[in-house]
Write an enzyme that holds these catalytic residues in place. Sequence first.
Site, PDB file in Angstrom:
ATOM      1  N   ASP A 223       0.809  -1.218   0.000  1.00  0.00           N
ATOM      2  CA  ASP A 223       0.000   0.000   0.000  1.00  0.00           C
ATOM      3  C   ASP A 223       0.846   1.275   0.000  1.00  0.00           C
ATOM      4  OD1 ASP A 223      -2.759   1.210   0.729  1.00  0.00           O
ATOM      5  OD2 ASP A 223      -1.473   2.000   2.312  1.00  0.00           O
ATOM      6  N   GLU A 293       1.327  -0.264  -4.938  1.00  0.00           N
ATOM      7  CA  GLU A 293       0.387   0.805  -5.277  1.00  0.00           C
ATOM      8  C   GLU A 293       1.136   2.121  -5.234  1.00  0.00           C
ATOM      9  OE1 GLU A 293      -3.589   2.990  -3.529  1.00  0.00           O
ATOM     10  OE2 GLU A 293      -1.789   2.709  -2.330  1.00  0.00           O
TER      11      GLU A 293
HETATM   12  C1  GLC Z   1      -4.009   3.437  -0.136  1.00  0.00           C
HETATM   13  C2  GLC Z   1      -5.310   2.700   0.045  1.00  0.00           C
HETATM   14  C3  GLC Z   1      -6.331   3.670   0.540  1.00  0.00           C
HETATM   15  C4  GLC Z   1      -5.875   4.199   1.874  1.00  0.00           C
HETATM   16  C5  GLC Z   1      -4.479   4.805   1.768  1.00  0.00           C
HETATM   17  C6  GLC Z   1      -3.872   5.023   3.131  1.00  0.00           C
HETATM   18  O1  GLC Z   1      -4.070   4.389  -1.115  1.00  0.00           O
HETATM   19  O2  GLC Z   1      -5.681   2.097  -1.158  1.00  0.00           O
HETATM   20  O3  GLC Z   1      -7.596   3.114   0.646  1.00  0.00           O
HETATM   21  O4  GLC Z   1      -6.756   5.183   2.335  1.00  0.00           O
HETATM   22  O5  GLC Z   1      -3.583   3.956   1.085  1.00  0.00           O
HETATM   23  O6  GLC Z   1      -3.501   3.796   3.691  1.00  0.00           O
END
Ligand code: GLC
Length: 596
Positions: A223, A293
Amino acid sequence: MHILKMNSVILLLVAIFAIGNCANSDWWKTAVFYQIYPRSFKDDSNDGVGDLKGVISKLPYLKELGITATWLSPIFKSPQVDQGYDISDYRVVDPLFGNNNDLTELIKEANKLGIKIILDFVPNHTSEEHEWFKASVNGTPKYLDYYIWRDGENKDDKKPPNNWLSNFGGIAWTYNETRKMWYYHEFAKAQPDLNYRNPDVVKDMKDILVYWLDQGVAGFRIDAVPYLFEDVNFENETATDKTKGVDPSNWNSLQHTKTLDLNETLDMIYQFRELIDEYNKNHTEDTRVIMTEAYTDFDKTLLYYGLKDGSRLGAHFTFNFDFIQSLSKNSSATDIKNIIENWFENLPEIYTYNWVVGNHDNHRIATRLGVENVDAIMLLQGILPGVMVTYNGEEIGMEDGEVDFDQRQDPQATDEKTFKEKSRDFERTPFQWDNSTNAGFNKGNKTWLPVSKNYINTNVELQNTTVDSHLNIYKSLIKNRKKISPAAKTKIEVLNSTVLTIYRTTETETYFYLYNRLGEPMIINNAGLNNSKILIKSTNSEKEVGSIINGTILVETNESLILHKDNPKDNGSFLYKTQPTVLIAVLFLIFVLNSI
Ligand code: GLC
């Protein structure tokens, strides 16, 4: 002689057995990763929030879809301020979702069906309720530097250390009365950022990865990776060129050269990959993988895959968000072609493409592009080489749900004025299984977000029994894409200015994808299509699956098709069609028989 022959046969059997049991190191390169948002997937306990038992009960559904692996948004212990992206214990399943035994059972049962389980690893921040943060606040020596703590500007407690902004809006620093210092949080104030310059933090986080690998997970979605490190000097960020009209508390009002994509951040991802590779080296099962991500510039996105020459590797793939961020209702066939070709031209050959259509942070594809284009985008994603990522519900063309301000859950949207624009609740409403109470998500208890009114018309049960449904198209797509050789060459063209055309070709066959993107009905004359057969068609198509096309085809507005044709040059060559493992076994057999 007799004994010799016996030995040879035993040897041969052992060889075939060994080949058959070889770990599959490339499984992920053509995989379909299906994202489950556990809070909204299936609520077995009927408490209003989805759970692991619910996921287990739906494994047959996942099997039927034909997906390779599923990644679960976080299920760990958490006060749920950011719906689980604020973790207070990385090794324990939150009671909301069940317990660790449920997860073990899920992994075991899913694996039995050939489905791999990927977990969501959130390395950038913990919850403020994590023991490490509590110890850090209280000044326990080991934990003092686990987070990013600073004095206020000029030691003034009232002024944050600098101008850094939170992704969720507002200043990214919160003053802590106990420690009498400010702590940094890229996201909500309940999500303090870990300090990756502290080797103990790095070690603890790596240990967590190994812990879950040992439990049999196939890997991790990692993440929010671009934010792991911040500038050591804590210098202010500069305003963007286009600050005019941008709210100064909005993250987009600043350039993020001090907090985003720092070299150390990339290095940390490369370190995570080294850990995974080392783990893979010491284990015989299928490769464990990481996917990252990173919402960032294209050039930086490529770096999360690793260095150009492969001398350092990052994620097995880093999400390609172009079908989310660069596609709009107005995108033409040529725009789509350009988006795809940009990847073909720039991703170094050693890396694997991936195509993501949706996730829990973005409006659903049916809402973004219109339900009439859902099949076309799914088929496009499936015909392209590489990995395909599906967000649960996209396979039935679920649209964003209806959520009012007073039903809100997302910490990113707490202001009524900007709620509609900023909230991610809409794409997170409960999954629509059937037309019973609460769409079959649970047995009738109040759900954490409202069930969309659309469930009567859009649900799995209905689409299972409707031949021309998004769901049946999706299943057919997954089944057929498995037959496309990863080595098939890809060519993209725009015919008659609106028909996006993709060819996947091997010596023996060609798959054609056709999509009339926003154009008038269009006749395509292409001798190459001669004798091709319609394999899959969008729900809005009147054509018949199985019918044969001569060189001319009329493609209606928004219609999309996948055609297939055997290449006339195909002489049915045994060697060409045979799987490499079978080939090796046959050659070995010839060798053994020759030597006795
Ligand atoms: C990522 C997740 C999102 C979350 C953020 C903070 O972007 O996909 O849902 O709010 O990280 O952890």
